[in-house]
Design an enzyme around this catalytic site. Structure first.
Site, PDB file in Angstrom:
ATOM      1  N   HIS A 361       0.895  -1.164   0.050  1.00 29.73           N
ATOM      2  CA  HIS A 361       0.087   0.097  -0.013  1.00 29.73           C
ATOM      3  C   HIS A 361       0.859   1.321  -0.005  1.00 29.73           C
ATOM      4  CE1 HIS A 361      -4.166  -1.594   0.523  1.00 29.73           C
ATOM      5  NE2 HIS A 361      -3.605  -2.561   1.083  1.00 29.73           N
ATOM      6  N   LYS A 552      -8.129  13.812   4.972  1.00 26.05           N
ATOM      7  CA  LYS A 552      -7.188  12.571   4.765  1.00 26.05           C
ATOM      8  C   LYS A 552      -6.260  12.734   6.060  1.00 26.05           C
ATOM      9  CE  LYS A 552      -6.602  13.467   0.520  1.00 26.05           C
ATOM     10  NZ  LYS A 552      -6.689  12.380  -0.672  1.00 26.05           N
ATOM     11  N   ARG A 553      -5.525  11.860   5.877  1.00 23.27           N
ATOM     12  CA  ARG A 553      -4.561  11.769   6.962  1.00 23.27           C
ATOM     13  C   ARG A 553      -3.333  13.260   6.755  1.00 23.27           C
ATOM     14  NH1 ARG A 553       0.517   8.930   6.552  1.00 23.27           N
ATOM     15  NH2 ARG A 553      -0.497   7.624   4.682  1.00 23.27           N
ATOM     16  N   LYS A 558       0.693  14.515   1.033  1.00 25.10           N
ATOM     17  CA  LYS A 558      -0.714  14.610   0.623  1.00 25.10           C
ATOM     18  C   LYS A 558      -0.960  15.992   0.329  1.00 25.10           C
ATOM     19  CE  LYS A 558      -2.372  10.599   2.844  1.00 25.10           C
ATOM     20  NZ  LYS A 558      -2.873  10.042   2.102  1.00 25.10           N
ATOM     21  N   THR A 660      -8.691   6.431  -1.479  1.00 22.45           N
ATOM     22  CA  THR A 660     -10.169   5.956  -1.571  1.00 22.45           C
ATOM     23  C   THR A 660     -11.163   6.975  -1.357  1.00 22.45           C
ATOM     24  OG1 THR A 660     -10.106   5.216   0.608  1.00 22.45           O
ATOM     25  CG2 THR A 660      -9.701   3.541  -1.091  1.00 22.45           C
ATOM     26  N   LYS A 664     -15.073   8.231  -2.922  1.00 29.98           N
ATOM     27  CA  LYS A 664     -16.002   8.216  -2.295  1.00 29.98           C
ATOM     28  C   LYS A 664     -16.699   9.711  -2.803  1.00 29.98           C
ATOM     29  CE  LYS A 664     -14.148   6.084   1.608  1.00 29.98           C
ATOM     30  NZ  LYS A 664     -13.181   6.321   2.915  1.00 29.98           N
TER      31      LYS A 664
END
Length: 820
Positions: A361, A552-553, A558, A660, A664
């Site tokens: 991952h 998100k984290r 990111k 993911t 969504k």
């Protein structure tokens, strides 16, 4: 024993609620506690799962087909009650029953605590996977750890993240069933020793161990209206003896319970801080605890039916290792087969390499598990012997394939040489598994071209891609009721189990009446989120503004920082009066930073400081609102996701394995602004370039820029970025804390910045302007929104699980008996 069937109508549910309220929970009708009313409802719904659960187990046993076991250190399940009601088809009946009892349906759903069993995408993916496996009737059991304290509860104090323990089990867990009869014993410490067995064979064993008990707690995982209920088995750690009575009688009270406390620490907290030696030990103990208990449990089930005959074990069983955390399973299965069941090394290795499958991952090398050999050997000495044996056998094959290539042997060795020898767990997984998959096409391509290139050249047949997905049951049918009703009225409800049916919506994008209904659904969801933001953050969101979301984290790759730079740019434009044709925008950013990740926590502080300035500036008004949403979690995402207009998926290309959240948001009609990274690429391929706001360097360009990146030159040449950096560096957002964000500014200006924030700024701002302009054309935007939902079918975990099953697991779906 025959059990009377349960009535599924409102009257039957009312009887169940009243029975559990009085007889299970011992509550009087005068009790004012809402918690017990939630529990009574949950027990009633659980009753409707129990017979299906039993029937599913019976069907598995009767079929005696192949089974799969999903080992994951995280299962971010969220709330179970609403999901169970939906999958049982009892939504209307439950609402009716609660109405008759004078109870609020939504209030009871929100009484449930989010199960604290995961951190972010990895754990939520595992939850979606087990949901889809149940819906597809696949005999798959999930194995995880029953953490007493989940991912911390995030508070924001003076703009900073503060961590508070999340004791999610404070009131117990209605959904779990304890199975003490299946308790397993897990070994630690001790030493390896050789001996001669009763047949004169030289063997090894693990001696003088300090043991811990693994007690299983089972949670039902219902499929959608198909009578199947699979199992998620979670292990709780316990001491073999509650306390040392001798120590207790001698007055040494702390010492008398030391073993108990030491054992229970294993399942006490999700992801301990592993910056210290003790933290590393606990993390490794958790990983081995999960692997050993789970594999022993599977072997127990096998030997109860087949004795010690393992000739068909590989044909009937498959272990899927969710990321690198549980990959010690490879060595543990070998140990059990060789030491306990006395198979030869060759027989055990043949079974192991035919039953183990590994999902990777991450593309970040530092995220791959590595353990110092001295630590590993002290904690798991017999496992280290096994790993050295596997490595010696493997390196012999490497030498046979590439004679004399000593450097390749060094690169591929499971044991990394150096001042501190390390066990490379990802390499152990690749060597010991028959399948290695990435989770998006780009991710899988980059794995075989980079991180695992040597292994791909040796075993190209092992490597494959399985693009992630999410379950549309939770992420559309449950959390987006307005849109679900509209879609069902338009094309029927078949999409709930076949998401590709959403393609039937595409022609309706040209239907003005349908577009207006779609717009009304979106606005209803935005009003709901606006209320949550008001209640949580005390900031007013205008539902007519663009809702721009990044949740998100918190991690540098990111690039929440890039998002904040754009916020500062918009603020600067407003202050300069550059507001012609302005698109009002409400920006929500949420996520947790690892407690020891200083830069991520500084970024949270920056977001909050910028939000404070923006939200209190009268010149800004309703043109721009910004919030950092605290304690982001599954139940919050269920409100956030349906309300999003713009989905921020802005990671540095080549760094995000899949994502993911992007799926969504797409399913719920949000448009993506993103780089060509992870599953963004496949989202854009499905929906079309016209319905996706693309920006930024590609993964190849990111790689090529390394070594000659000049962010200061980029800043000097871009007036907008120069103004943004000036506002940051002059202290405008930290007027009473001089130099607070010097580290962030320095990271942006650093020519070694691997996240390339400055490099992508101009492209990102331009893409944001395109998004803002597109939003103001309501007809065009609504069409794009409908298209995003219509072409999201690929991103259901039902499709993902079908891919896993067809190409890796090869299971035969079960047919459970009729439901109660």
């Amino acid at each position: 024993m025959d059990v009377p069937q349960l009535d599924r109508d409102a009257a039957g549910l009312i009887k169940g609620i009243q029975r559990h309220y009085l007889r299970t929970l011992g509550q009087h009708t005068s009790s004012r506690s809402n918690h017990y009313k939630y529990q009574a409802l949950a027990y009633t719904i659980r009753d409707h799962l129990m017979e299906n659960w039993k029937n599913t187990k019976d069907a598995c046993s009767k079929q005696d087909g192949k089974r799969a076991y999903y080992l994951s250190l995280e299962f971010l399940m969220g709330r179970a009650l609403g999901n169970a009601i939906l999958n049982l088809g009892l939504d209307d009946e439950t609402a009716d029953a609660l109405h008759q009892l004078g109870l609020n349906y939504e209030e009871k759903i929100e009484m449930e605590r989010d199960a604290g069993l995961g951190n972010g995408g990895l754990g939520r993916l595992a939850a979606c996977f087990v949901d889809s496996c149940a819906t597809l009737n696949l005999p798959v059991t999930g194995y995880g750890i029953r953490y007493e304290y989940g991912m911390f509860r995030q508070l924001i104090q003076n703009g900073y993240q503060v961590e508070e323990p999340d004791h999610w089990l404070n009131y117990g867990n209605v959904w779990e069933i304890t199975r003490p009869e299946y308790t397993q014993r897990v070994h630690f410490g001790g030493h390896s020793e050789c001996y001669t067995d009763d047949k004169g064979m030289m063997r090894c064993r693990w001696a003088d161990t300090q043991d811990v008990l693994a007690i299983p707690y089972d949670i039902p995982i219902p499929g959608f209206e198909n009578n199947t209920v699979n199992t998620l088995r979670l292990w709780k750690a316990a001491a073999t003896d509650e306390f040392d009575l001798g120590e207790f009688n001698a007055g040494s009270y702390p010492e008398s319970v030391a073993a108990k406390n030491n054992a229970e620490h294993i399942s006490m907290v999700l992801y301990p801080n592993d910056a210290s030696e003790s933290g590393k030990v606990l993390r490794l103990r958790q990983q081995y605890f999960l692997a050993s208990a789970s594999i022993k449990d599977v072997l127990r089930q096998w030997t109860e039916t087949h004795g010690n005959d393992f000739s068909q074990f590989a044909e009937k069983n498959c272990f899927q290792l969710n990321d690198t955390h549980p990959t010690v399973s490879v060595a543990e299965l070998m140990r059990l087969l060789v030491d306990q069941y006395r198979l030869s090394w060759e027989e055990a290795w043949d079974i192991t390499t035919k039953t183990m499958a590994y999902t990777n991952h991450t593309l970040l090398p530092e995220a791959l598990e590595r353990w110092p050999v001295h630590l590993f050997g002290r904690l798991l000495p017999r496992l280290l012997d096994i790993i050295y044996g596997i490595n010696a056998q493997f390196l012999t094959k490497v030498a046979e394939k590439w004679p004399g290539d000593v450097d390749r042997q060094r690169r591929m060795s499971i044991i990394e040489e150096g001042d501190v020898k390390q066990v490379r767990m990802a390499y152990l997984a690749i060597v010991g598994c028959f399948s290695v998959n990435g989770v998006a096409q780009l991710h899988s391509d980059l794995l075989v071209e980079g991180l695992f290139k040597d292994f791909y050249e040796m075993w190209p047949e092992k490597f494959n891609n399985k693009t992630n997905g999410v379950t549309q049951r939770r992420w559309m049918a449950w959390c987006n009721k307005p849109m679900t009703r509209l879609i069902n009225d338009t094309i029927g409800s078949g999409w709930i189990t076949d998401l590709q049916q959403l393609r039937q919506l595409a022609p309706y994008a040209d239907d003005d009446a349908f577009r207006q209904k779609w717009d009304a659904c979106k606005r209803e969801n935005k009003v709901r989120l606006a209320k949550l933001v008001q209640d949580t953050c005390n900031v007013e969101f205008n539902p007519d503004a663009m809702f721009d979301i990044q949740v998100k984290r918190i991690h540098e790759y990111k690039r929440q920082l890039l998002n904040v730079l754009h916020v500062i740019h918009l603020y600067d434009r407003i202050k300069r009066g550059d507001t012609a044709n302005w698109t009002p925008r409400c920006i929500l950013i949420g996520g947790k930073a690892a407690p020891g990740y200083y830069m991520a926590k500084q970024i949270i502080k920056l977001i909050n400081n910028v939000a404070d300035v923006v939200n209190h500036d009268p010149d800004v008004g309703d043109k721009l609102k910004v919030v950092f949403f605290p304690n982001y979690r599954v139940s919050a995402m269920e409100v956030i996701c349906p309300a999003a207009d713009l989905s921020e998926q802005i990671s540095t290309a080549g760094k995000e394995a899949s994502g993911t959240g992007n799926m969504k948001f797409m399913m719920n009609g949000a448009l993506t602004i993103g780089t060509l990274d992870g599953a963004n690429i496949e989202i854009r391929e499905e929906v079309g370039d016209d319905n996706f706001f693309l920006f930024g360097l590609t993964a190849a360009e990111v790689d090529s820029i390394r070594g000659h990146y000049d962010p200061n030159g980029i800043i000097a040449a871009d007036e907008d970025l120069r103004r943004v950096m000036n506002l940051l560096e002059c202290g405008h957002f930290s007027q009473f804390e001089p130099g607070l964000f010097a580290g962030i500014c320095g990271a942006i200006r650093n020519g070694n910045d691997p996240w390339l924030v400055a490099a992508d700024f101009r492209s990102y701002v331009d893409a944001q302007q395109r998004a803002a302009s597109a939003y103001m054309d309501r007809t065009s935007w609504l069409k794009k929104s409908i298209y995003n939902t219509a072409f999201s079918g690929k991103f259901s975990t039902d499709r993902t699980m079908e891919d896993y099953n067809r190409e890796i697991w090869k299971l035969t779906p079960i047919t459970p008996l009729s439901a109660a």
